[in-house]
Design an enzyme around this catalytic site. Structure first.
Site, mmCIF file in Angstrom:
data_model
loop_
_atom_site.group_PDB
_atom_site.id
_atom_site.type_symbol
_atom_site.label_atom_id
_atom_site.label_comp_id
_atom_site.label_asym_id
_atom_site.label_seq_id
_atom_site.Cartn_x
_atom_site.Cartn_y
_atom_site.Cartn_z
ATOM 1 N N ARG A 179 0.838 -1.200 0.000
ATOM 2 C CA ARG A 179 0.000 0.000 0.000
ATOM 3 C C ARG A 179 0.871 1.247 0.000
ATOM 4 N NH1 ARG A 179 -4.525 -0.108 4.459
ATOM 5 N NH2 ARG A 179 -5.270 1.684 3.236
ATOM 6 N N CYS A 235 -1.219 6.342 8.883
ATOM 7 C CA CYS A 235 -1.558 5.037 8.303
ATOM 8 C C CYS A 235 -2.671 5.284 7.299
ATOM 9 C CB CYS A 235 -1.966 4.059 9.407
ATOM 10 S SG CYS A 235 -3.316 4.665 10.427
#
Length: 280
Positions: A179, A235
């Site tokens: 990611r 995050c």
């Protein structure tokens, strides 16, 4: 340096301690009722349930990320309502590697309540160790929780933008590497990372068995960092950054901030730059 973790044994010895409150933070992303249902089935005796999206987050808006910080007055009222005040030690646990428990830990740190720890292992570890569980719901004796908000613990998008690429600032992306590199993005509409961010996957805070690593192991994880730097952690939505913040604190780093909106906030602005290569 005092630890932000509590062992299974120590919690077992404090189950009847009136100055210890246990908060069950189990939550499964994408299955919003699973954590509460698991809690109702069985939990650590005396534990109250805290829901990531109902208690520890605000409603999602156009900007601000997928798990915005909750209304702090409402959170303080909830904490007081279950019997937490300045003298109470709060122990948080989950069954998700500590990510949800760390979110609660961070929020309480943000509210100025330093007497907050995360259980060193998961609820599953607790059960496998033979410690007691119950389906009985605890009785609350309300107290007054008075927050002392630590504004320096959190940054919002404008503050992050001002610090991008600045000397003495390290930006950490806590998501898994694929990611971070923009190779896949299962949740947010845009893939990639905030430019200049380095990658430290939050699950590297844990041992292979799923318990928290010791302080010296956390220091080894972050040996590439300058302890004098200001460290900003993000995050996807401001949840799994918090285990890295706890790990950094265990490793001795003090100047650590959470970018609360995280990637889901950053990518909600089409004009924001995006990185897709290591260190870009």
């Amino acid at each position: 340096m005092s630890s932000h973790l509590m062992s299974l044994h120590e919690l077992a010895e404090n189950l009847s301690n009136p100055n210890v409150k246990i908060l069950d933070c189990r939550f499964v992303l994408g299955q919003p009722h699973a954590g509460r249902e698991a809690y109702l089935q069985d939990h650590i005796p005396g534990a109250f349930y805290c829901d990531l999206e109902q208690d520890l987050s605000a409603k999602v808006e156009a900007h601000g990320g997928r798990h915005p910080l909750p209304n702090l007055d409402e959170l303080a009222a909830k904490l007081g309502g279950i019997g937490i005040d300045a003298q109470t030690t709060v122990v948080a646990y989950d069954d998700q590697g500590g990510a949800m428990a760390a979110r609660l830990w961070w929020l309480l740190q943000y509210l100025g309540h330093d007497k907050t720890v995360v259980l060193e292992s998961s609820y599953t570890h607790w059960k496998h160790a033979g410690h007691p569980t119950t389906s009985e719901l605890p009785h609350a004796t309300p107290k007054t929780f008075t927050p002392s908000i630590q504004h320096t613990h959190v940054y919002h998008i404008d503050e992050v933008k001002k610090r991008l690429g600045q000397p003495g600032v390290t930006l950490i992306d806590a998501r898994e590497e694929r990611r971070y590199l923009g190779l896949e993005e299962p949740i947010d509409p845009v893939a990639g990372h905030i430019p200049s961010a380095i990658n430290h996957f939050w699950k590297d805070s844990l041992t292979e068995e799923g318990s928290w690593k010791q302080a010296e192991q956390q220091r080894a994880r972050f040996e590439d960092l300058n302890p004098d730097d200001e460290i900003i952690v993000y995050c996807g939505s401001g949840v799994t950054a918090t285990p890295n913040i706890l790990a950094l604190r265990e490793a001795g780093f003090q100047n650590v901030k959470l970018y609360a909106g995280s990637w889901s906030d950053w990518c909600s602005y089409p004009e924001n730059p995006i990185g897709t290569k290591q260190g870009e």
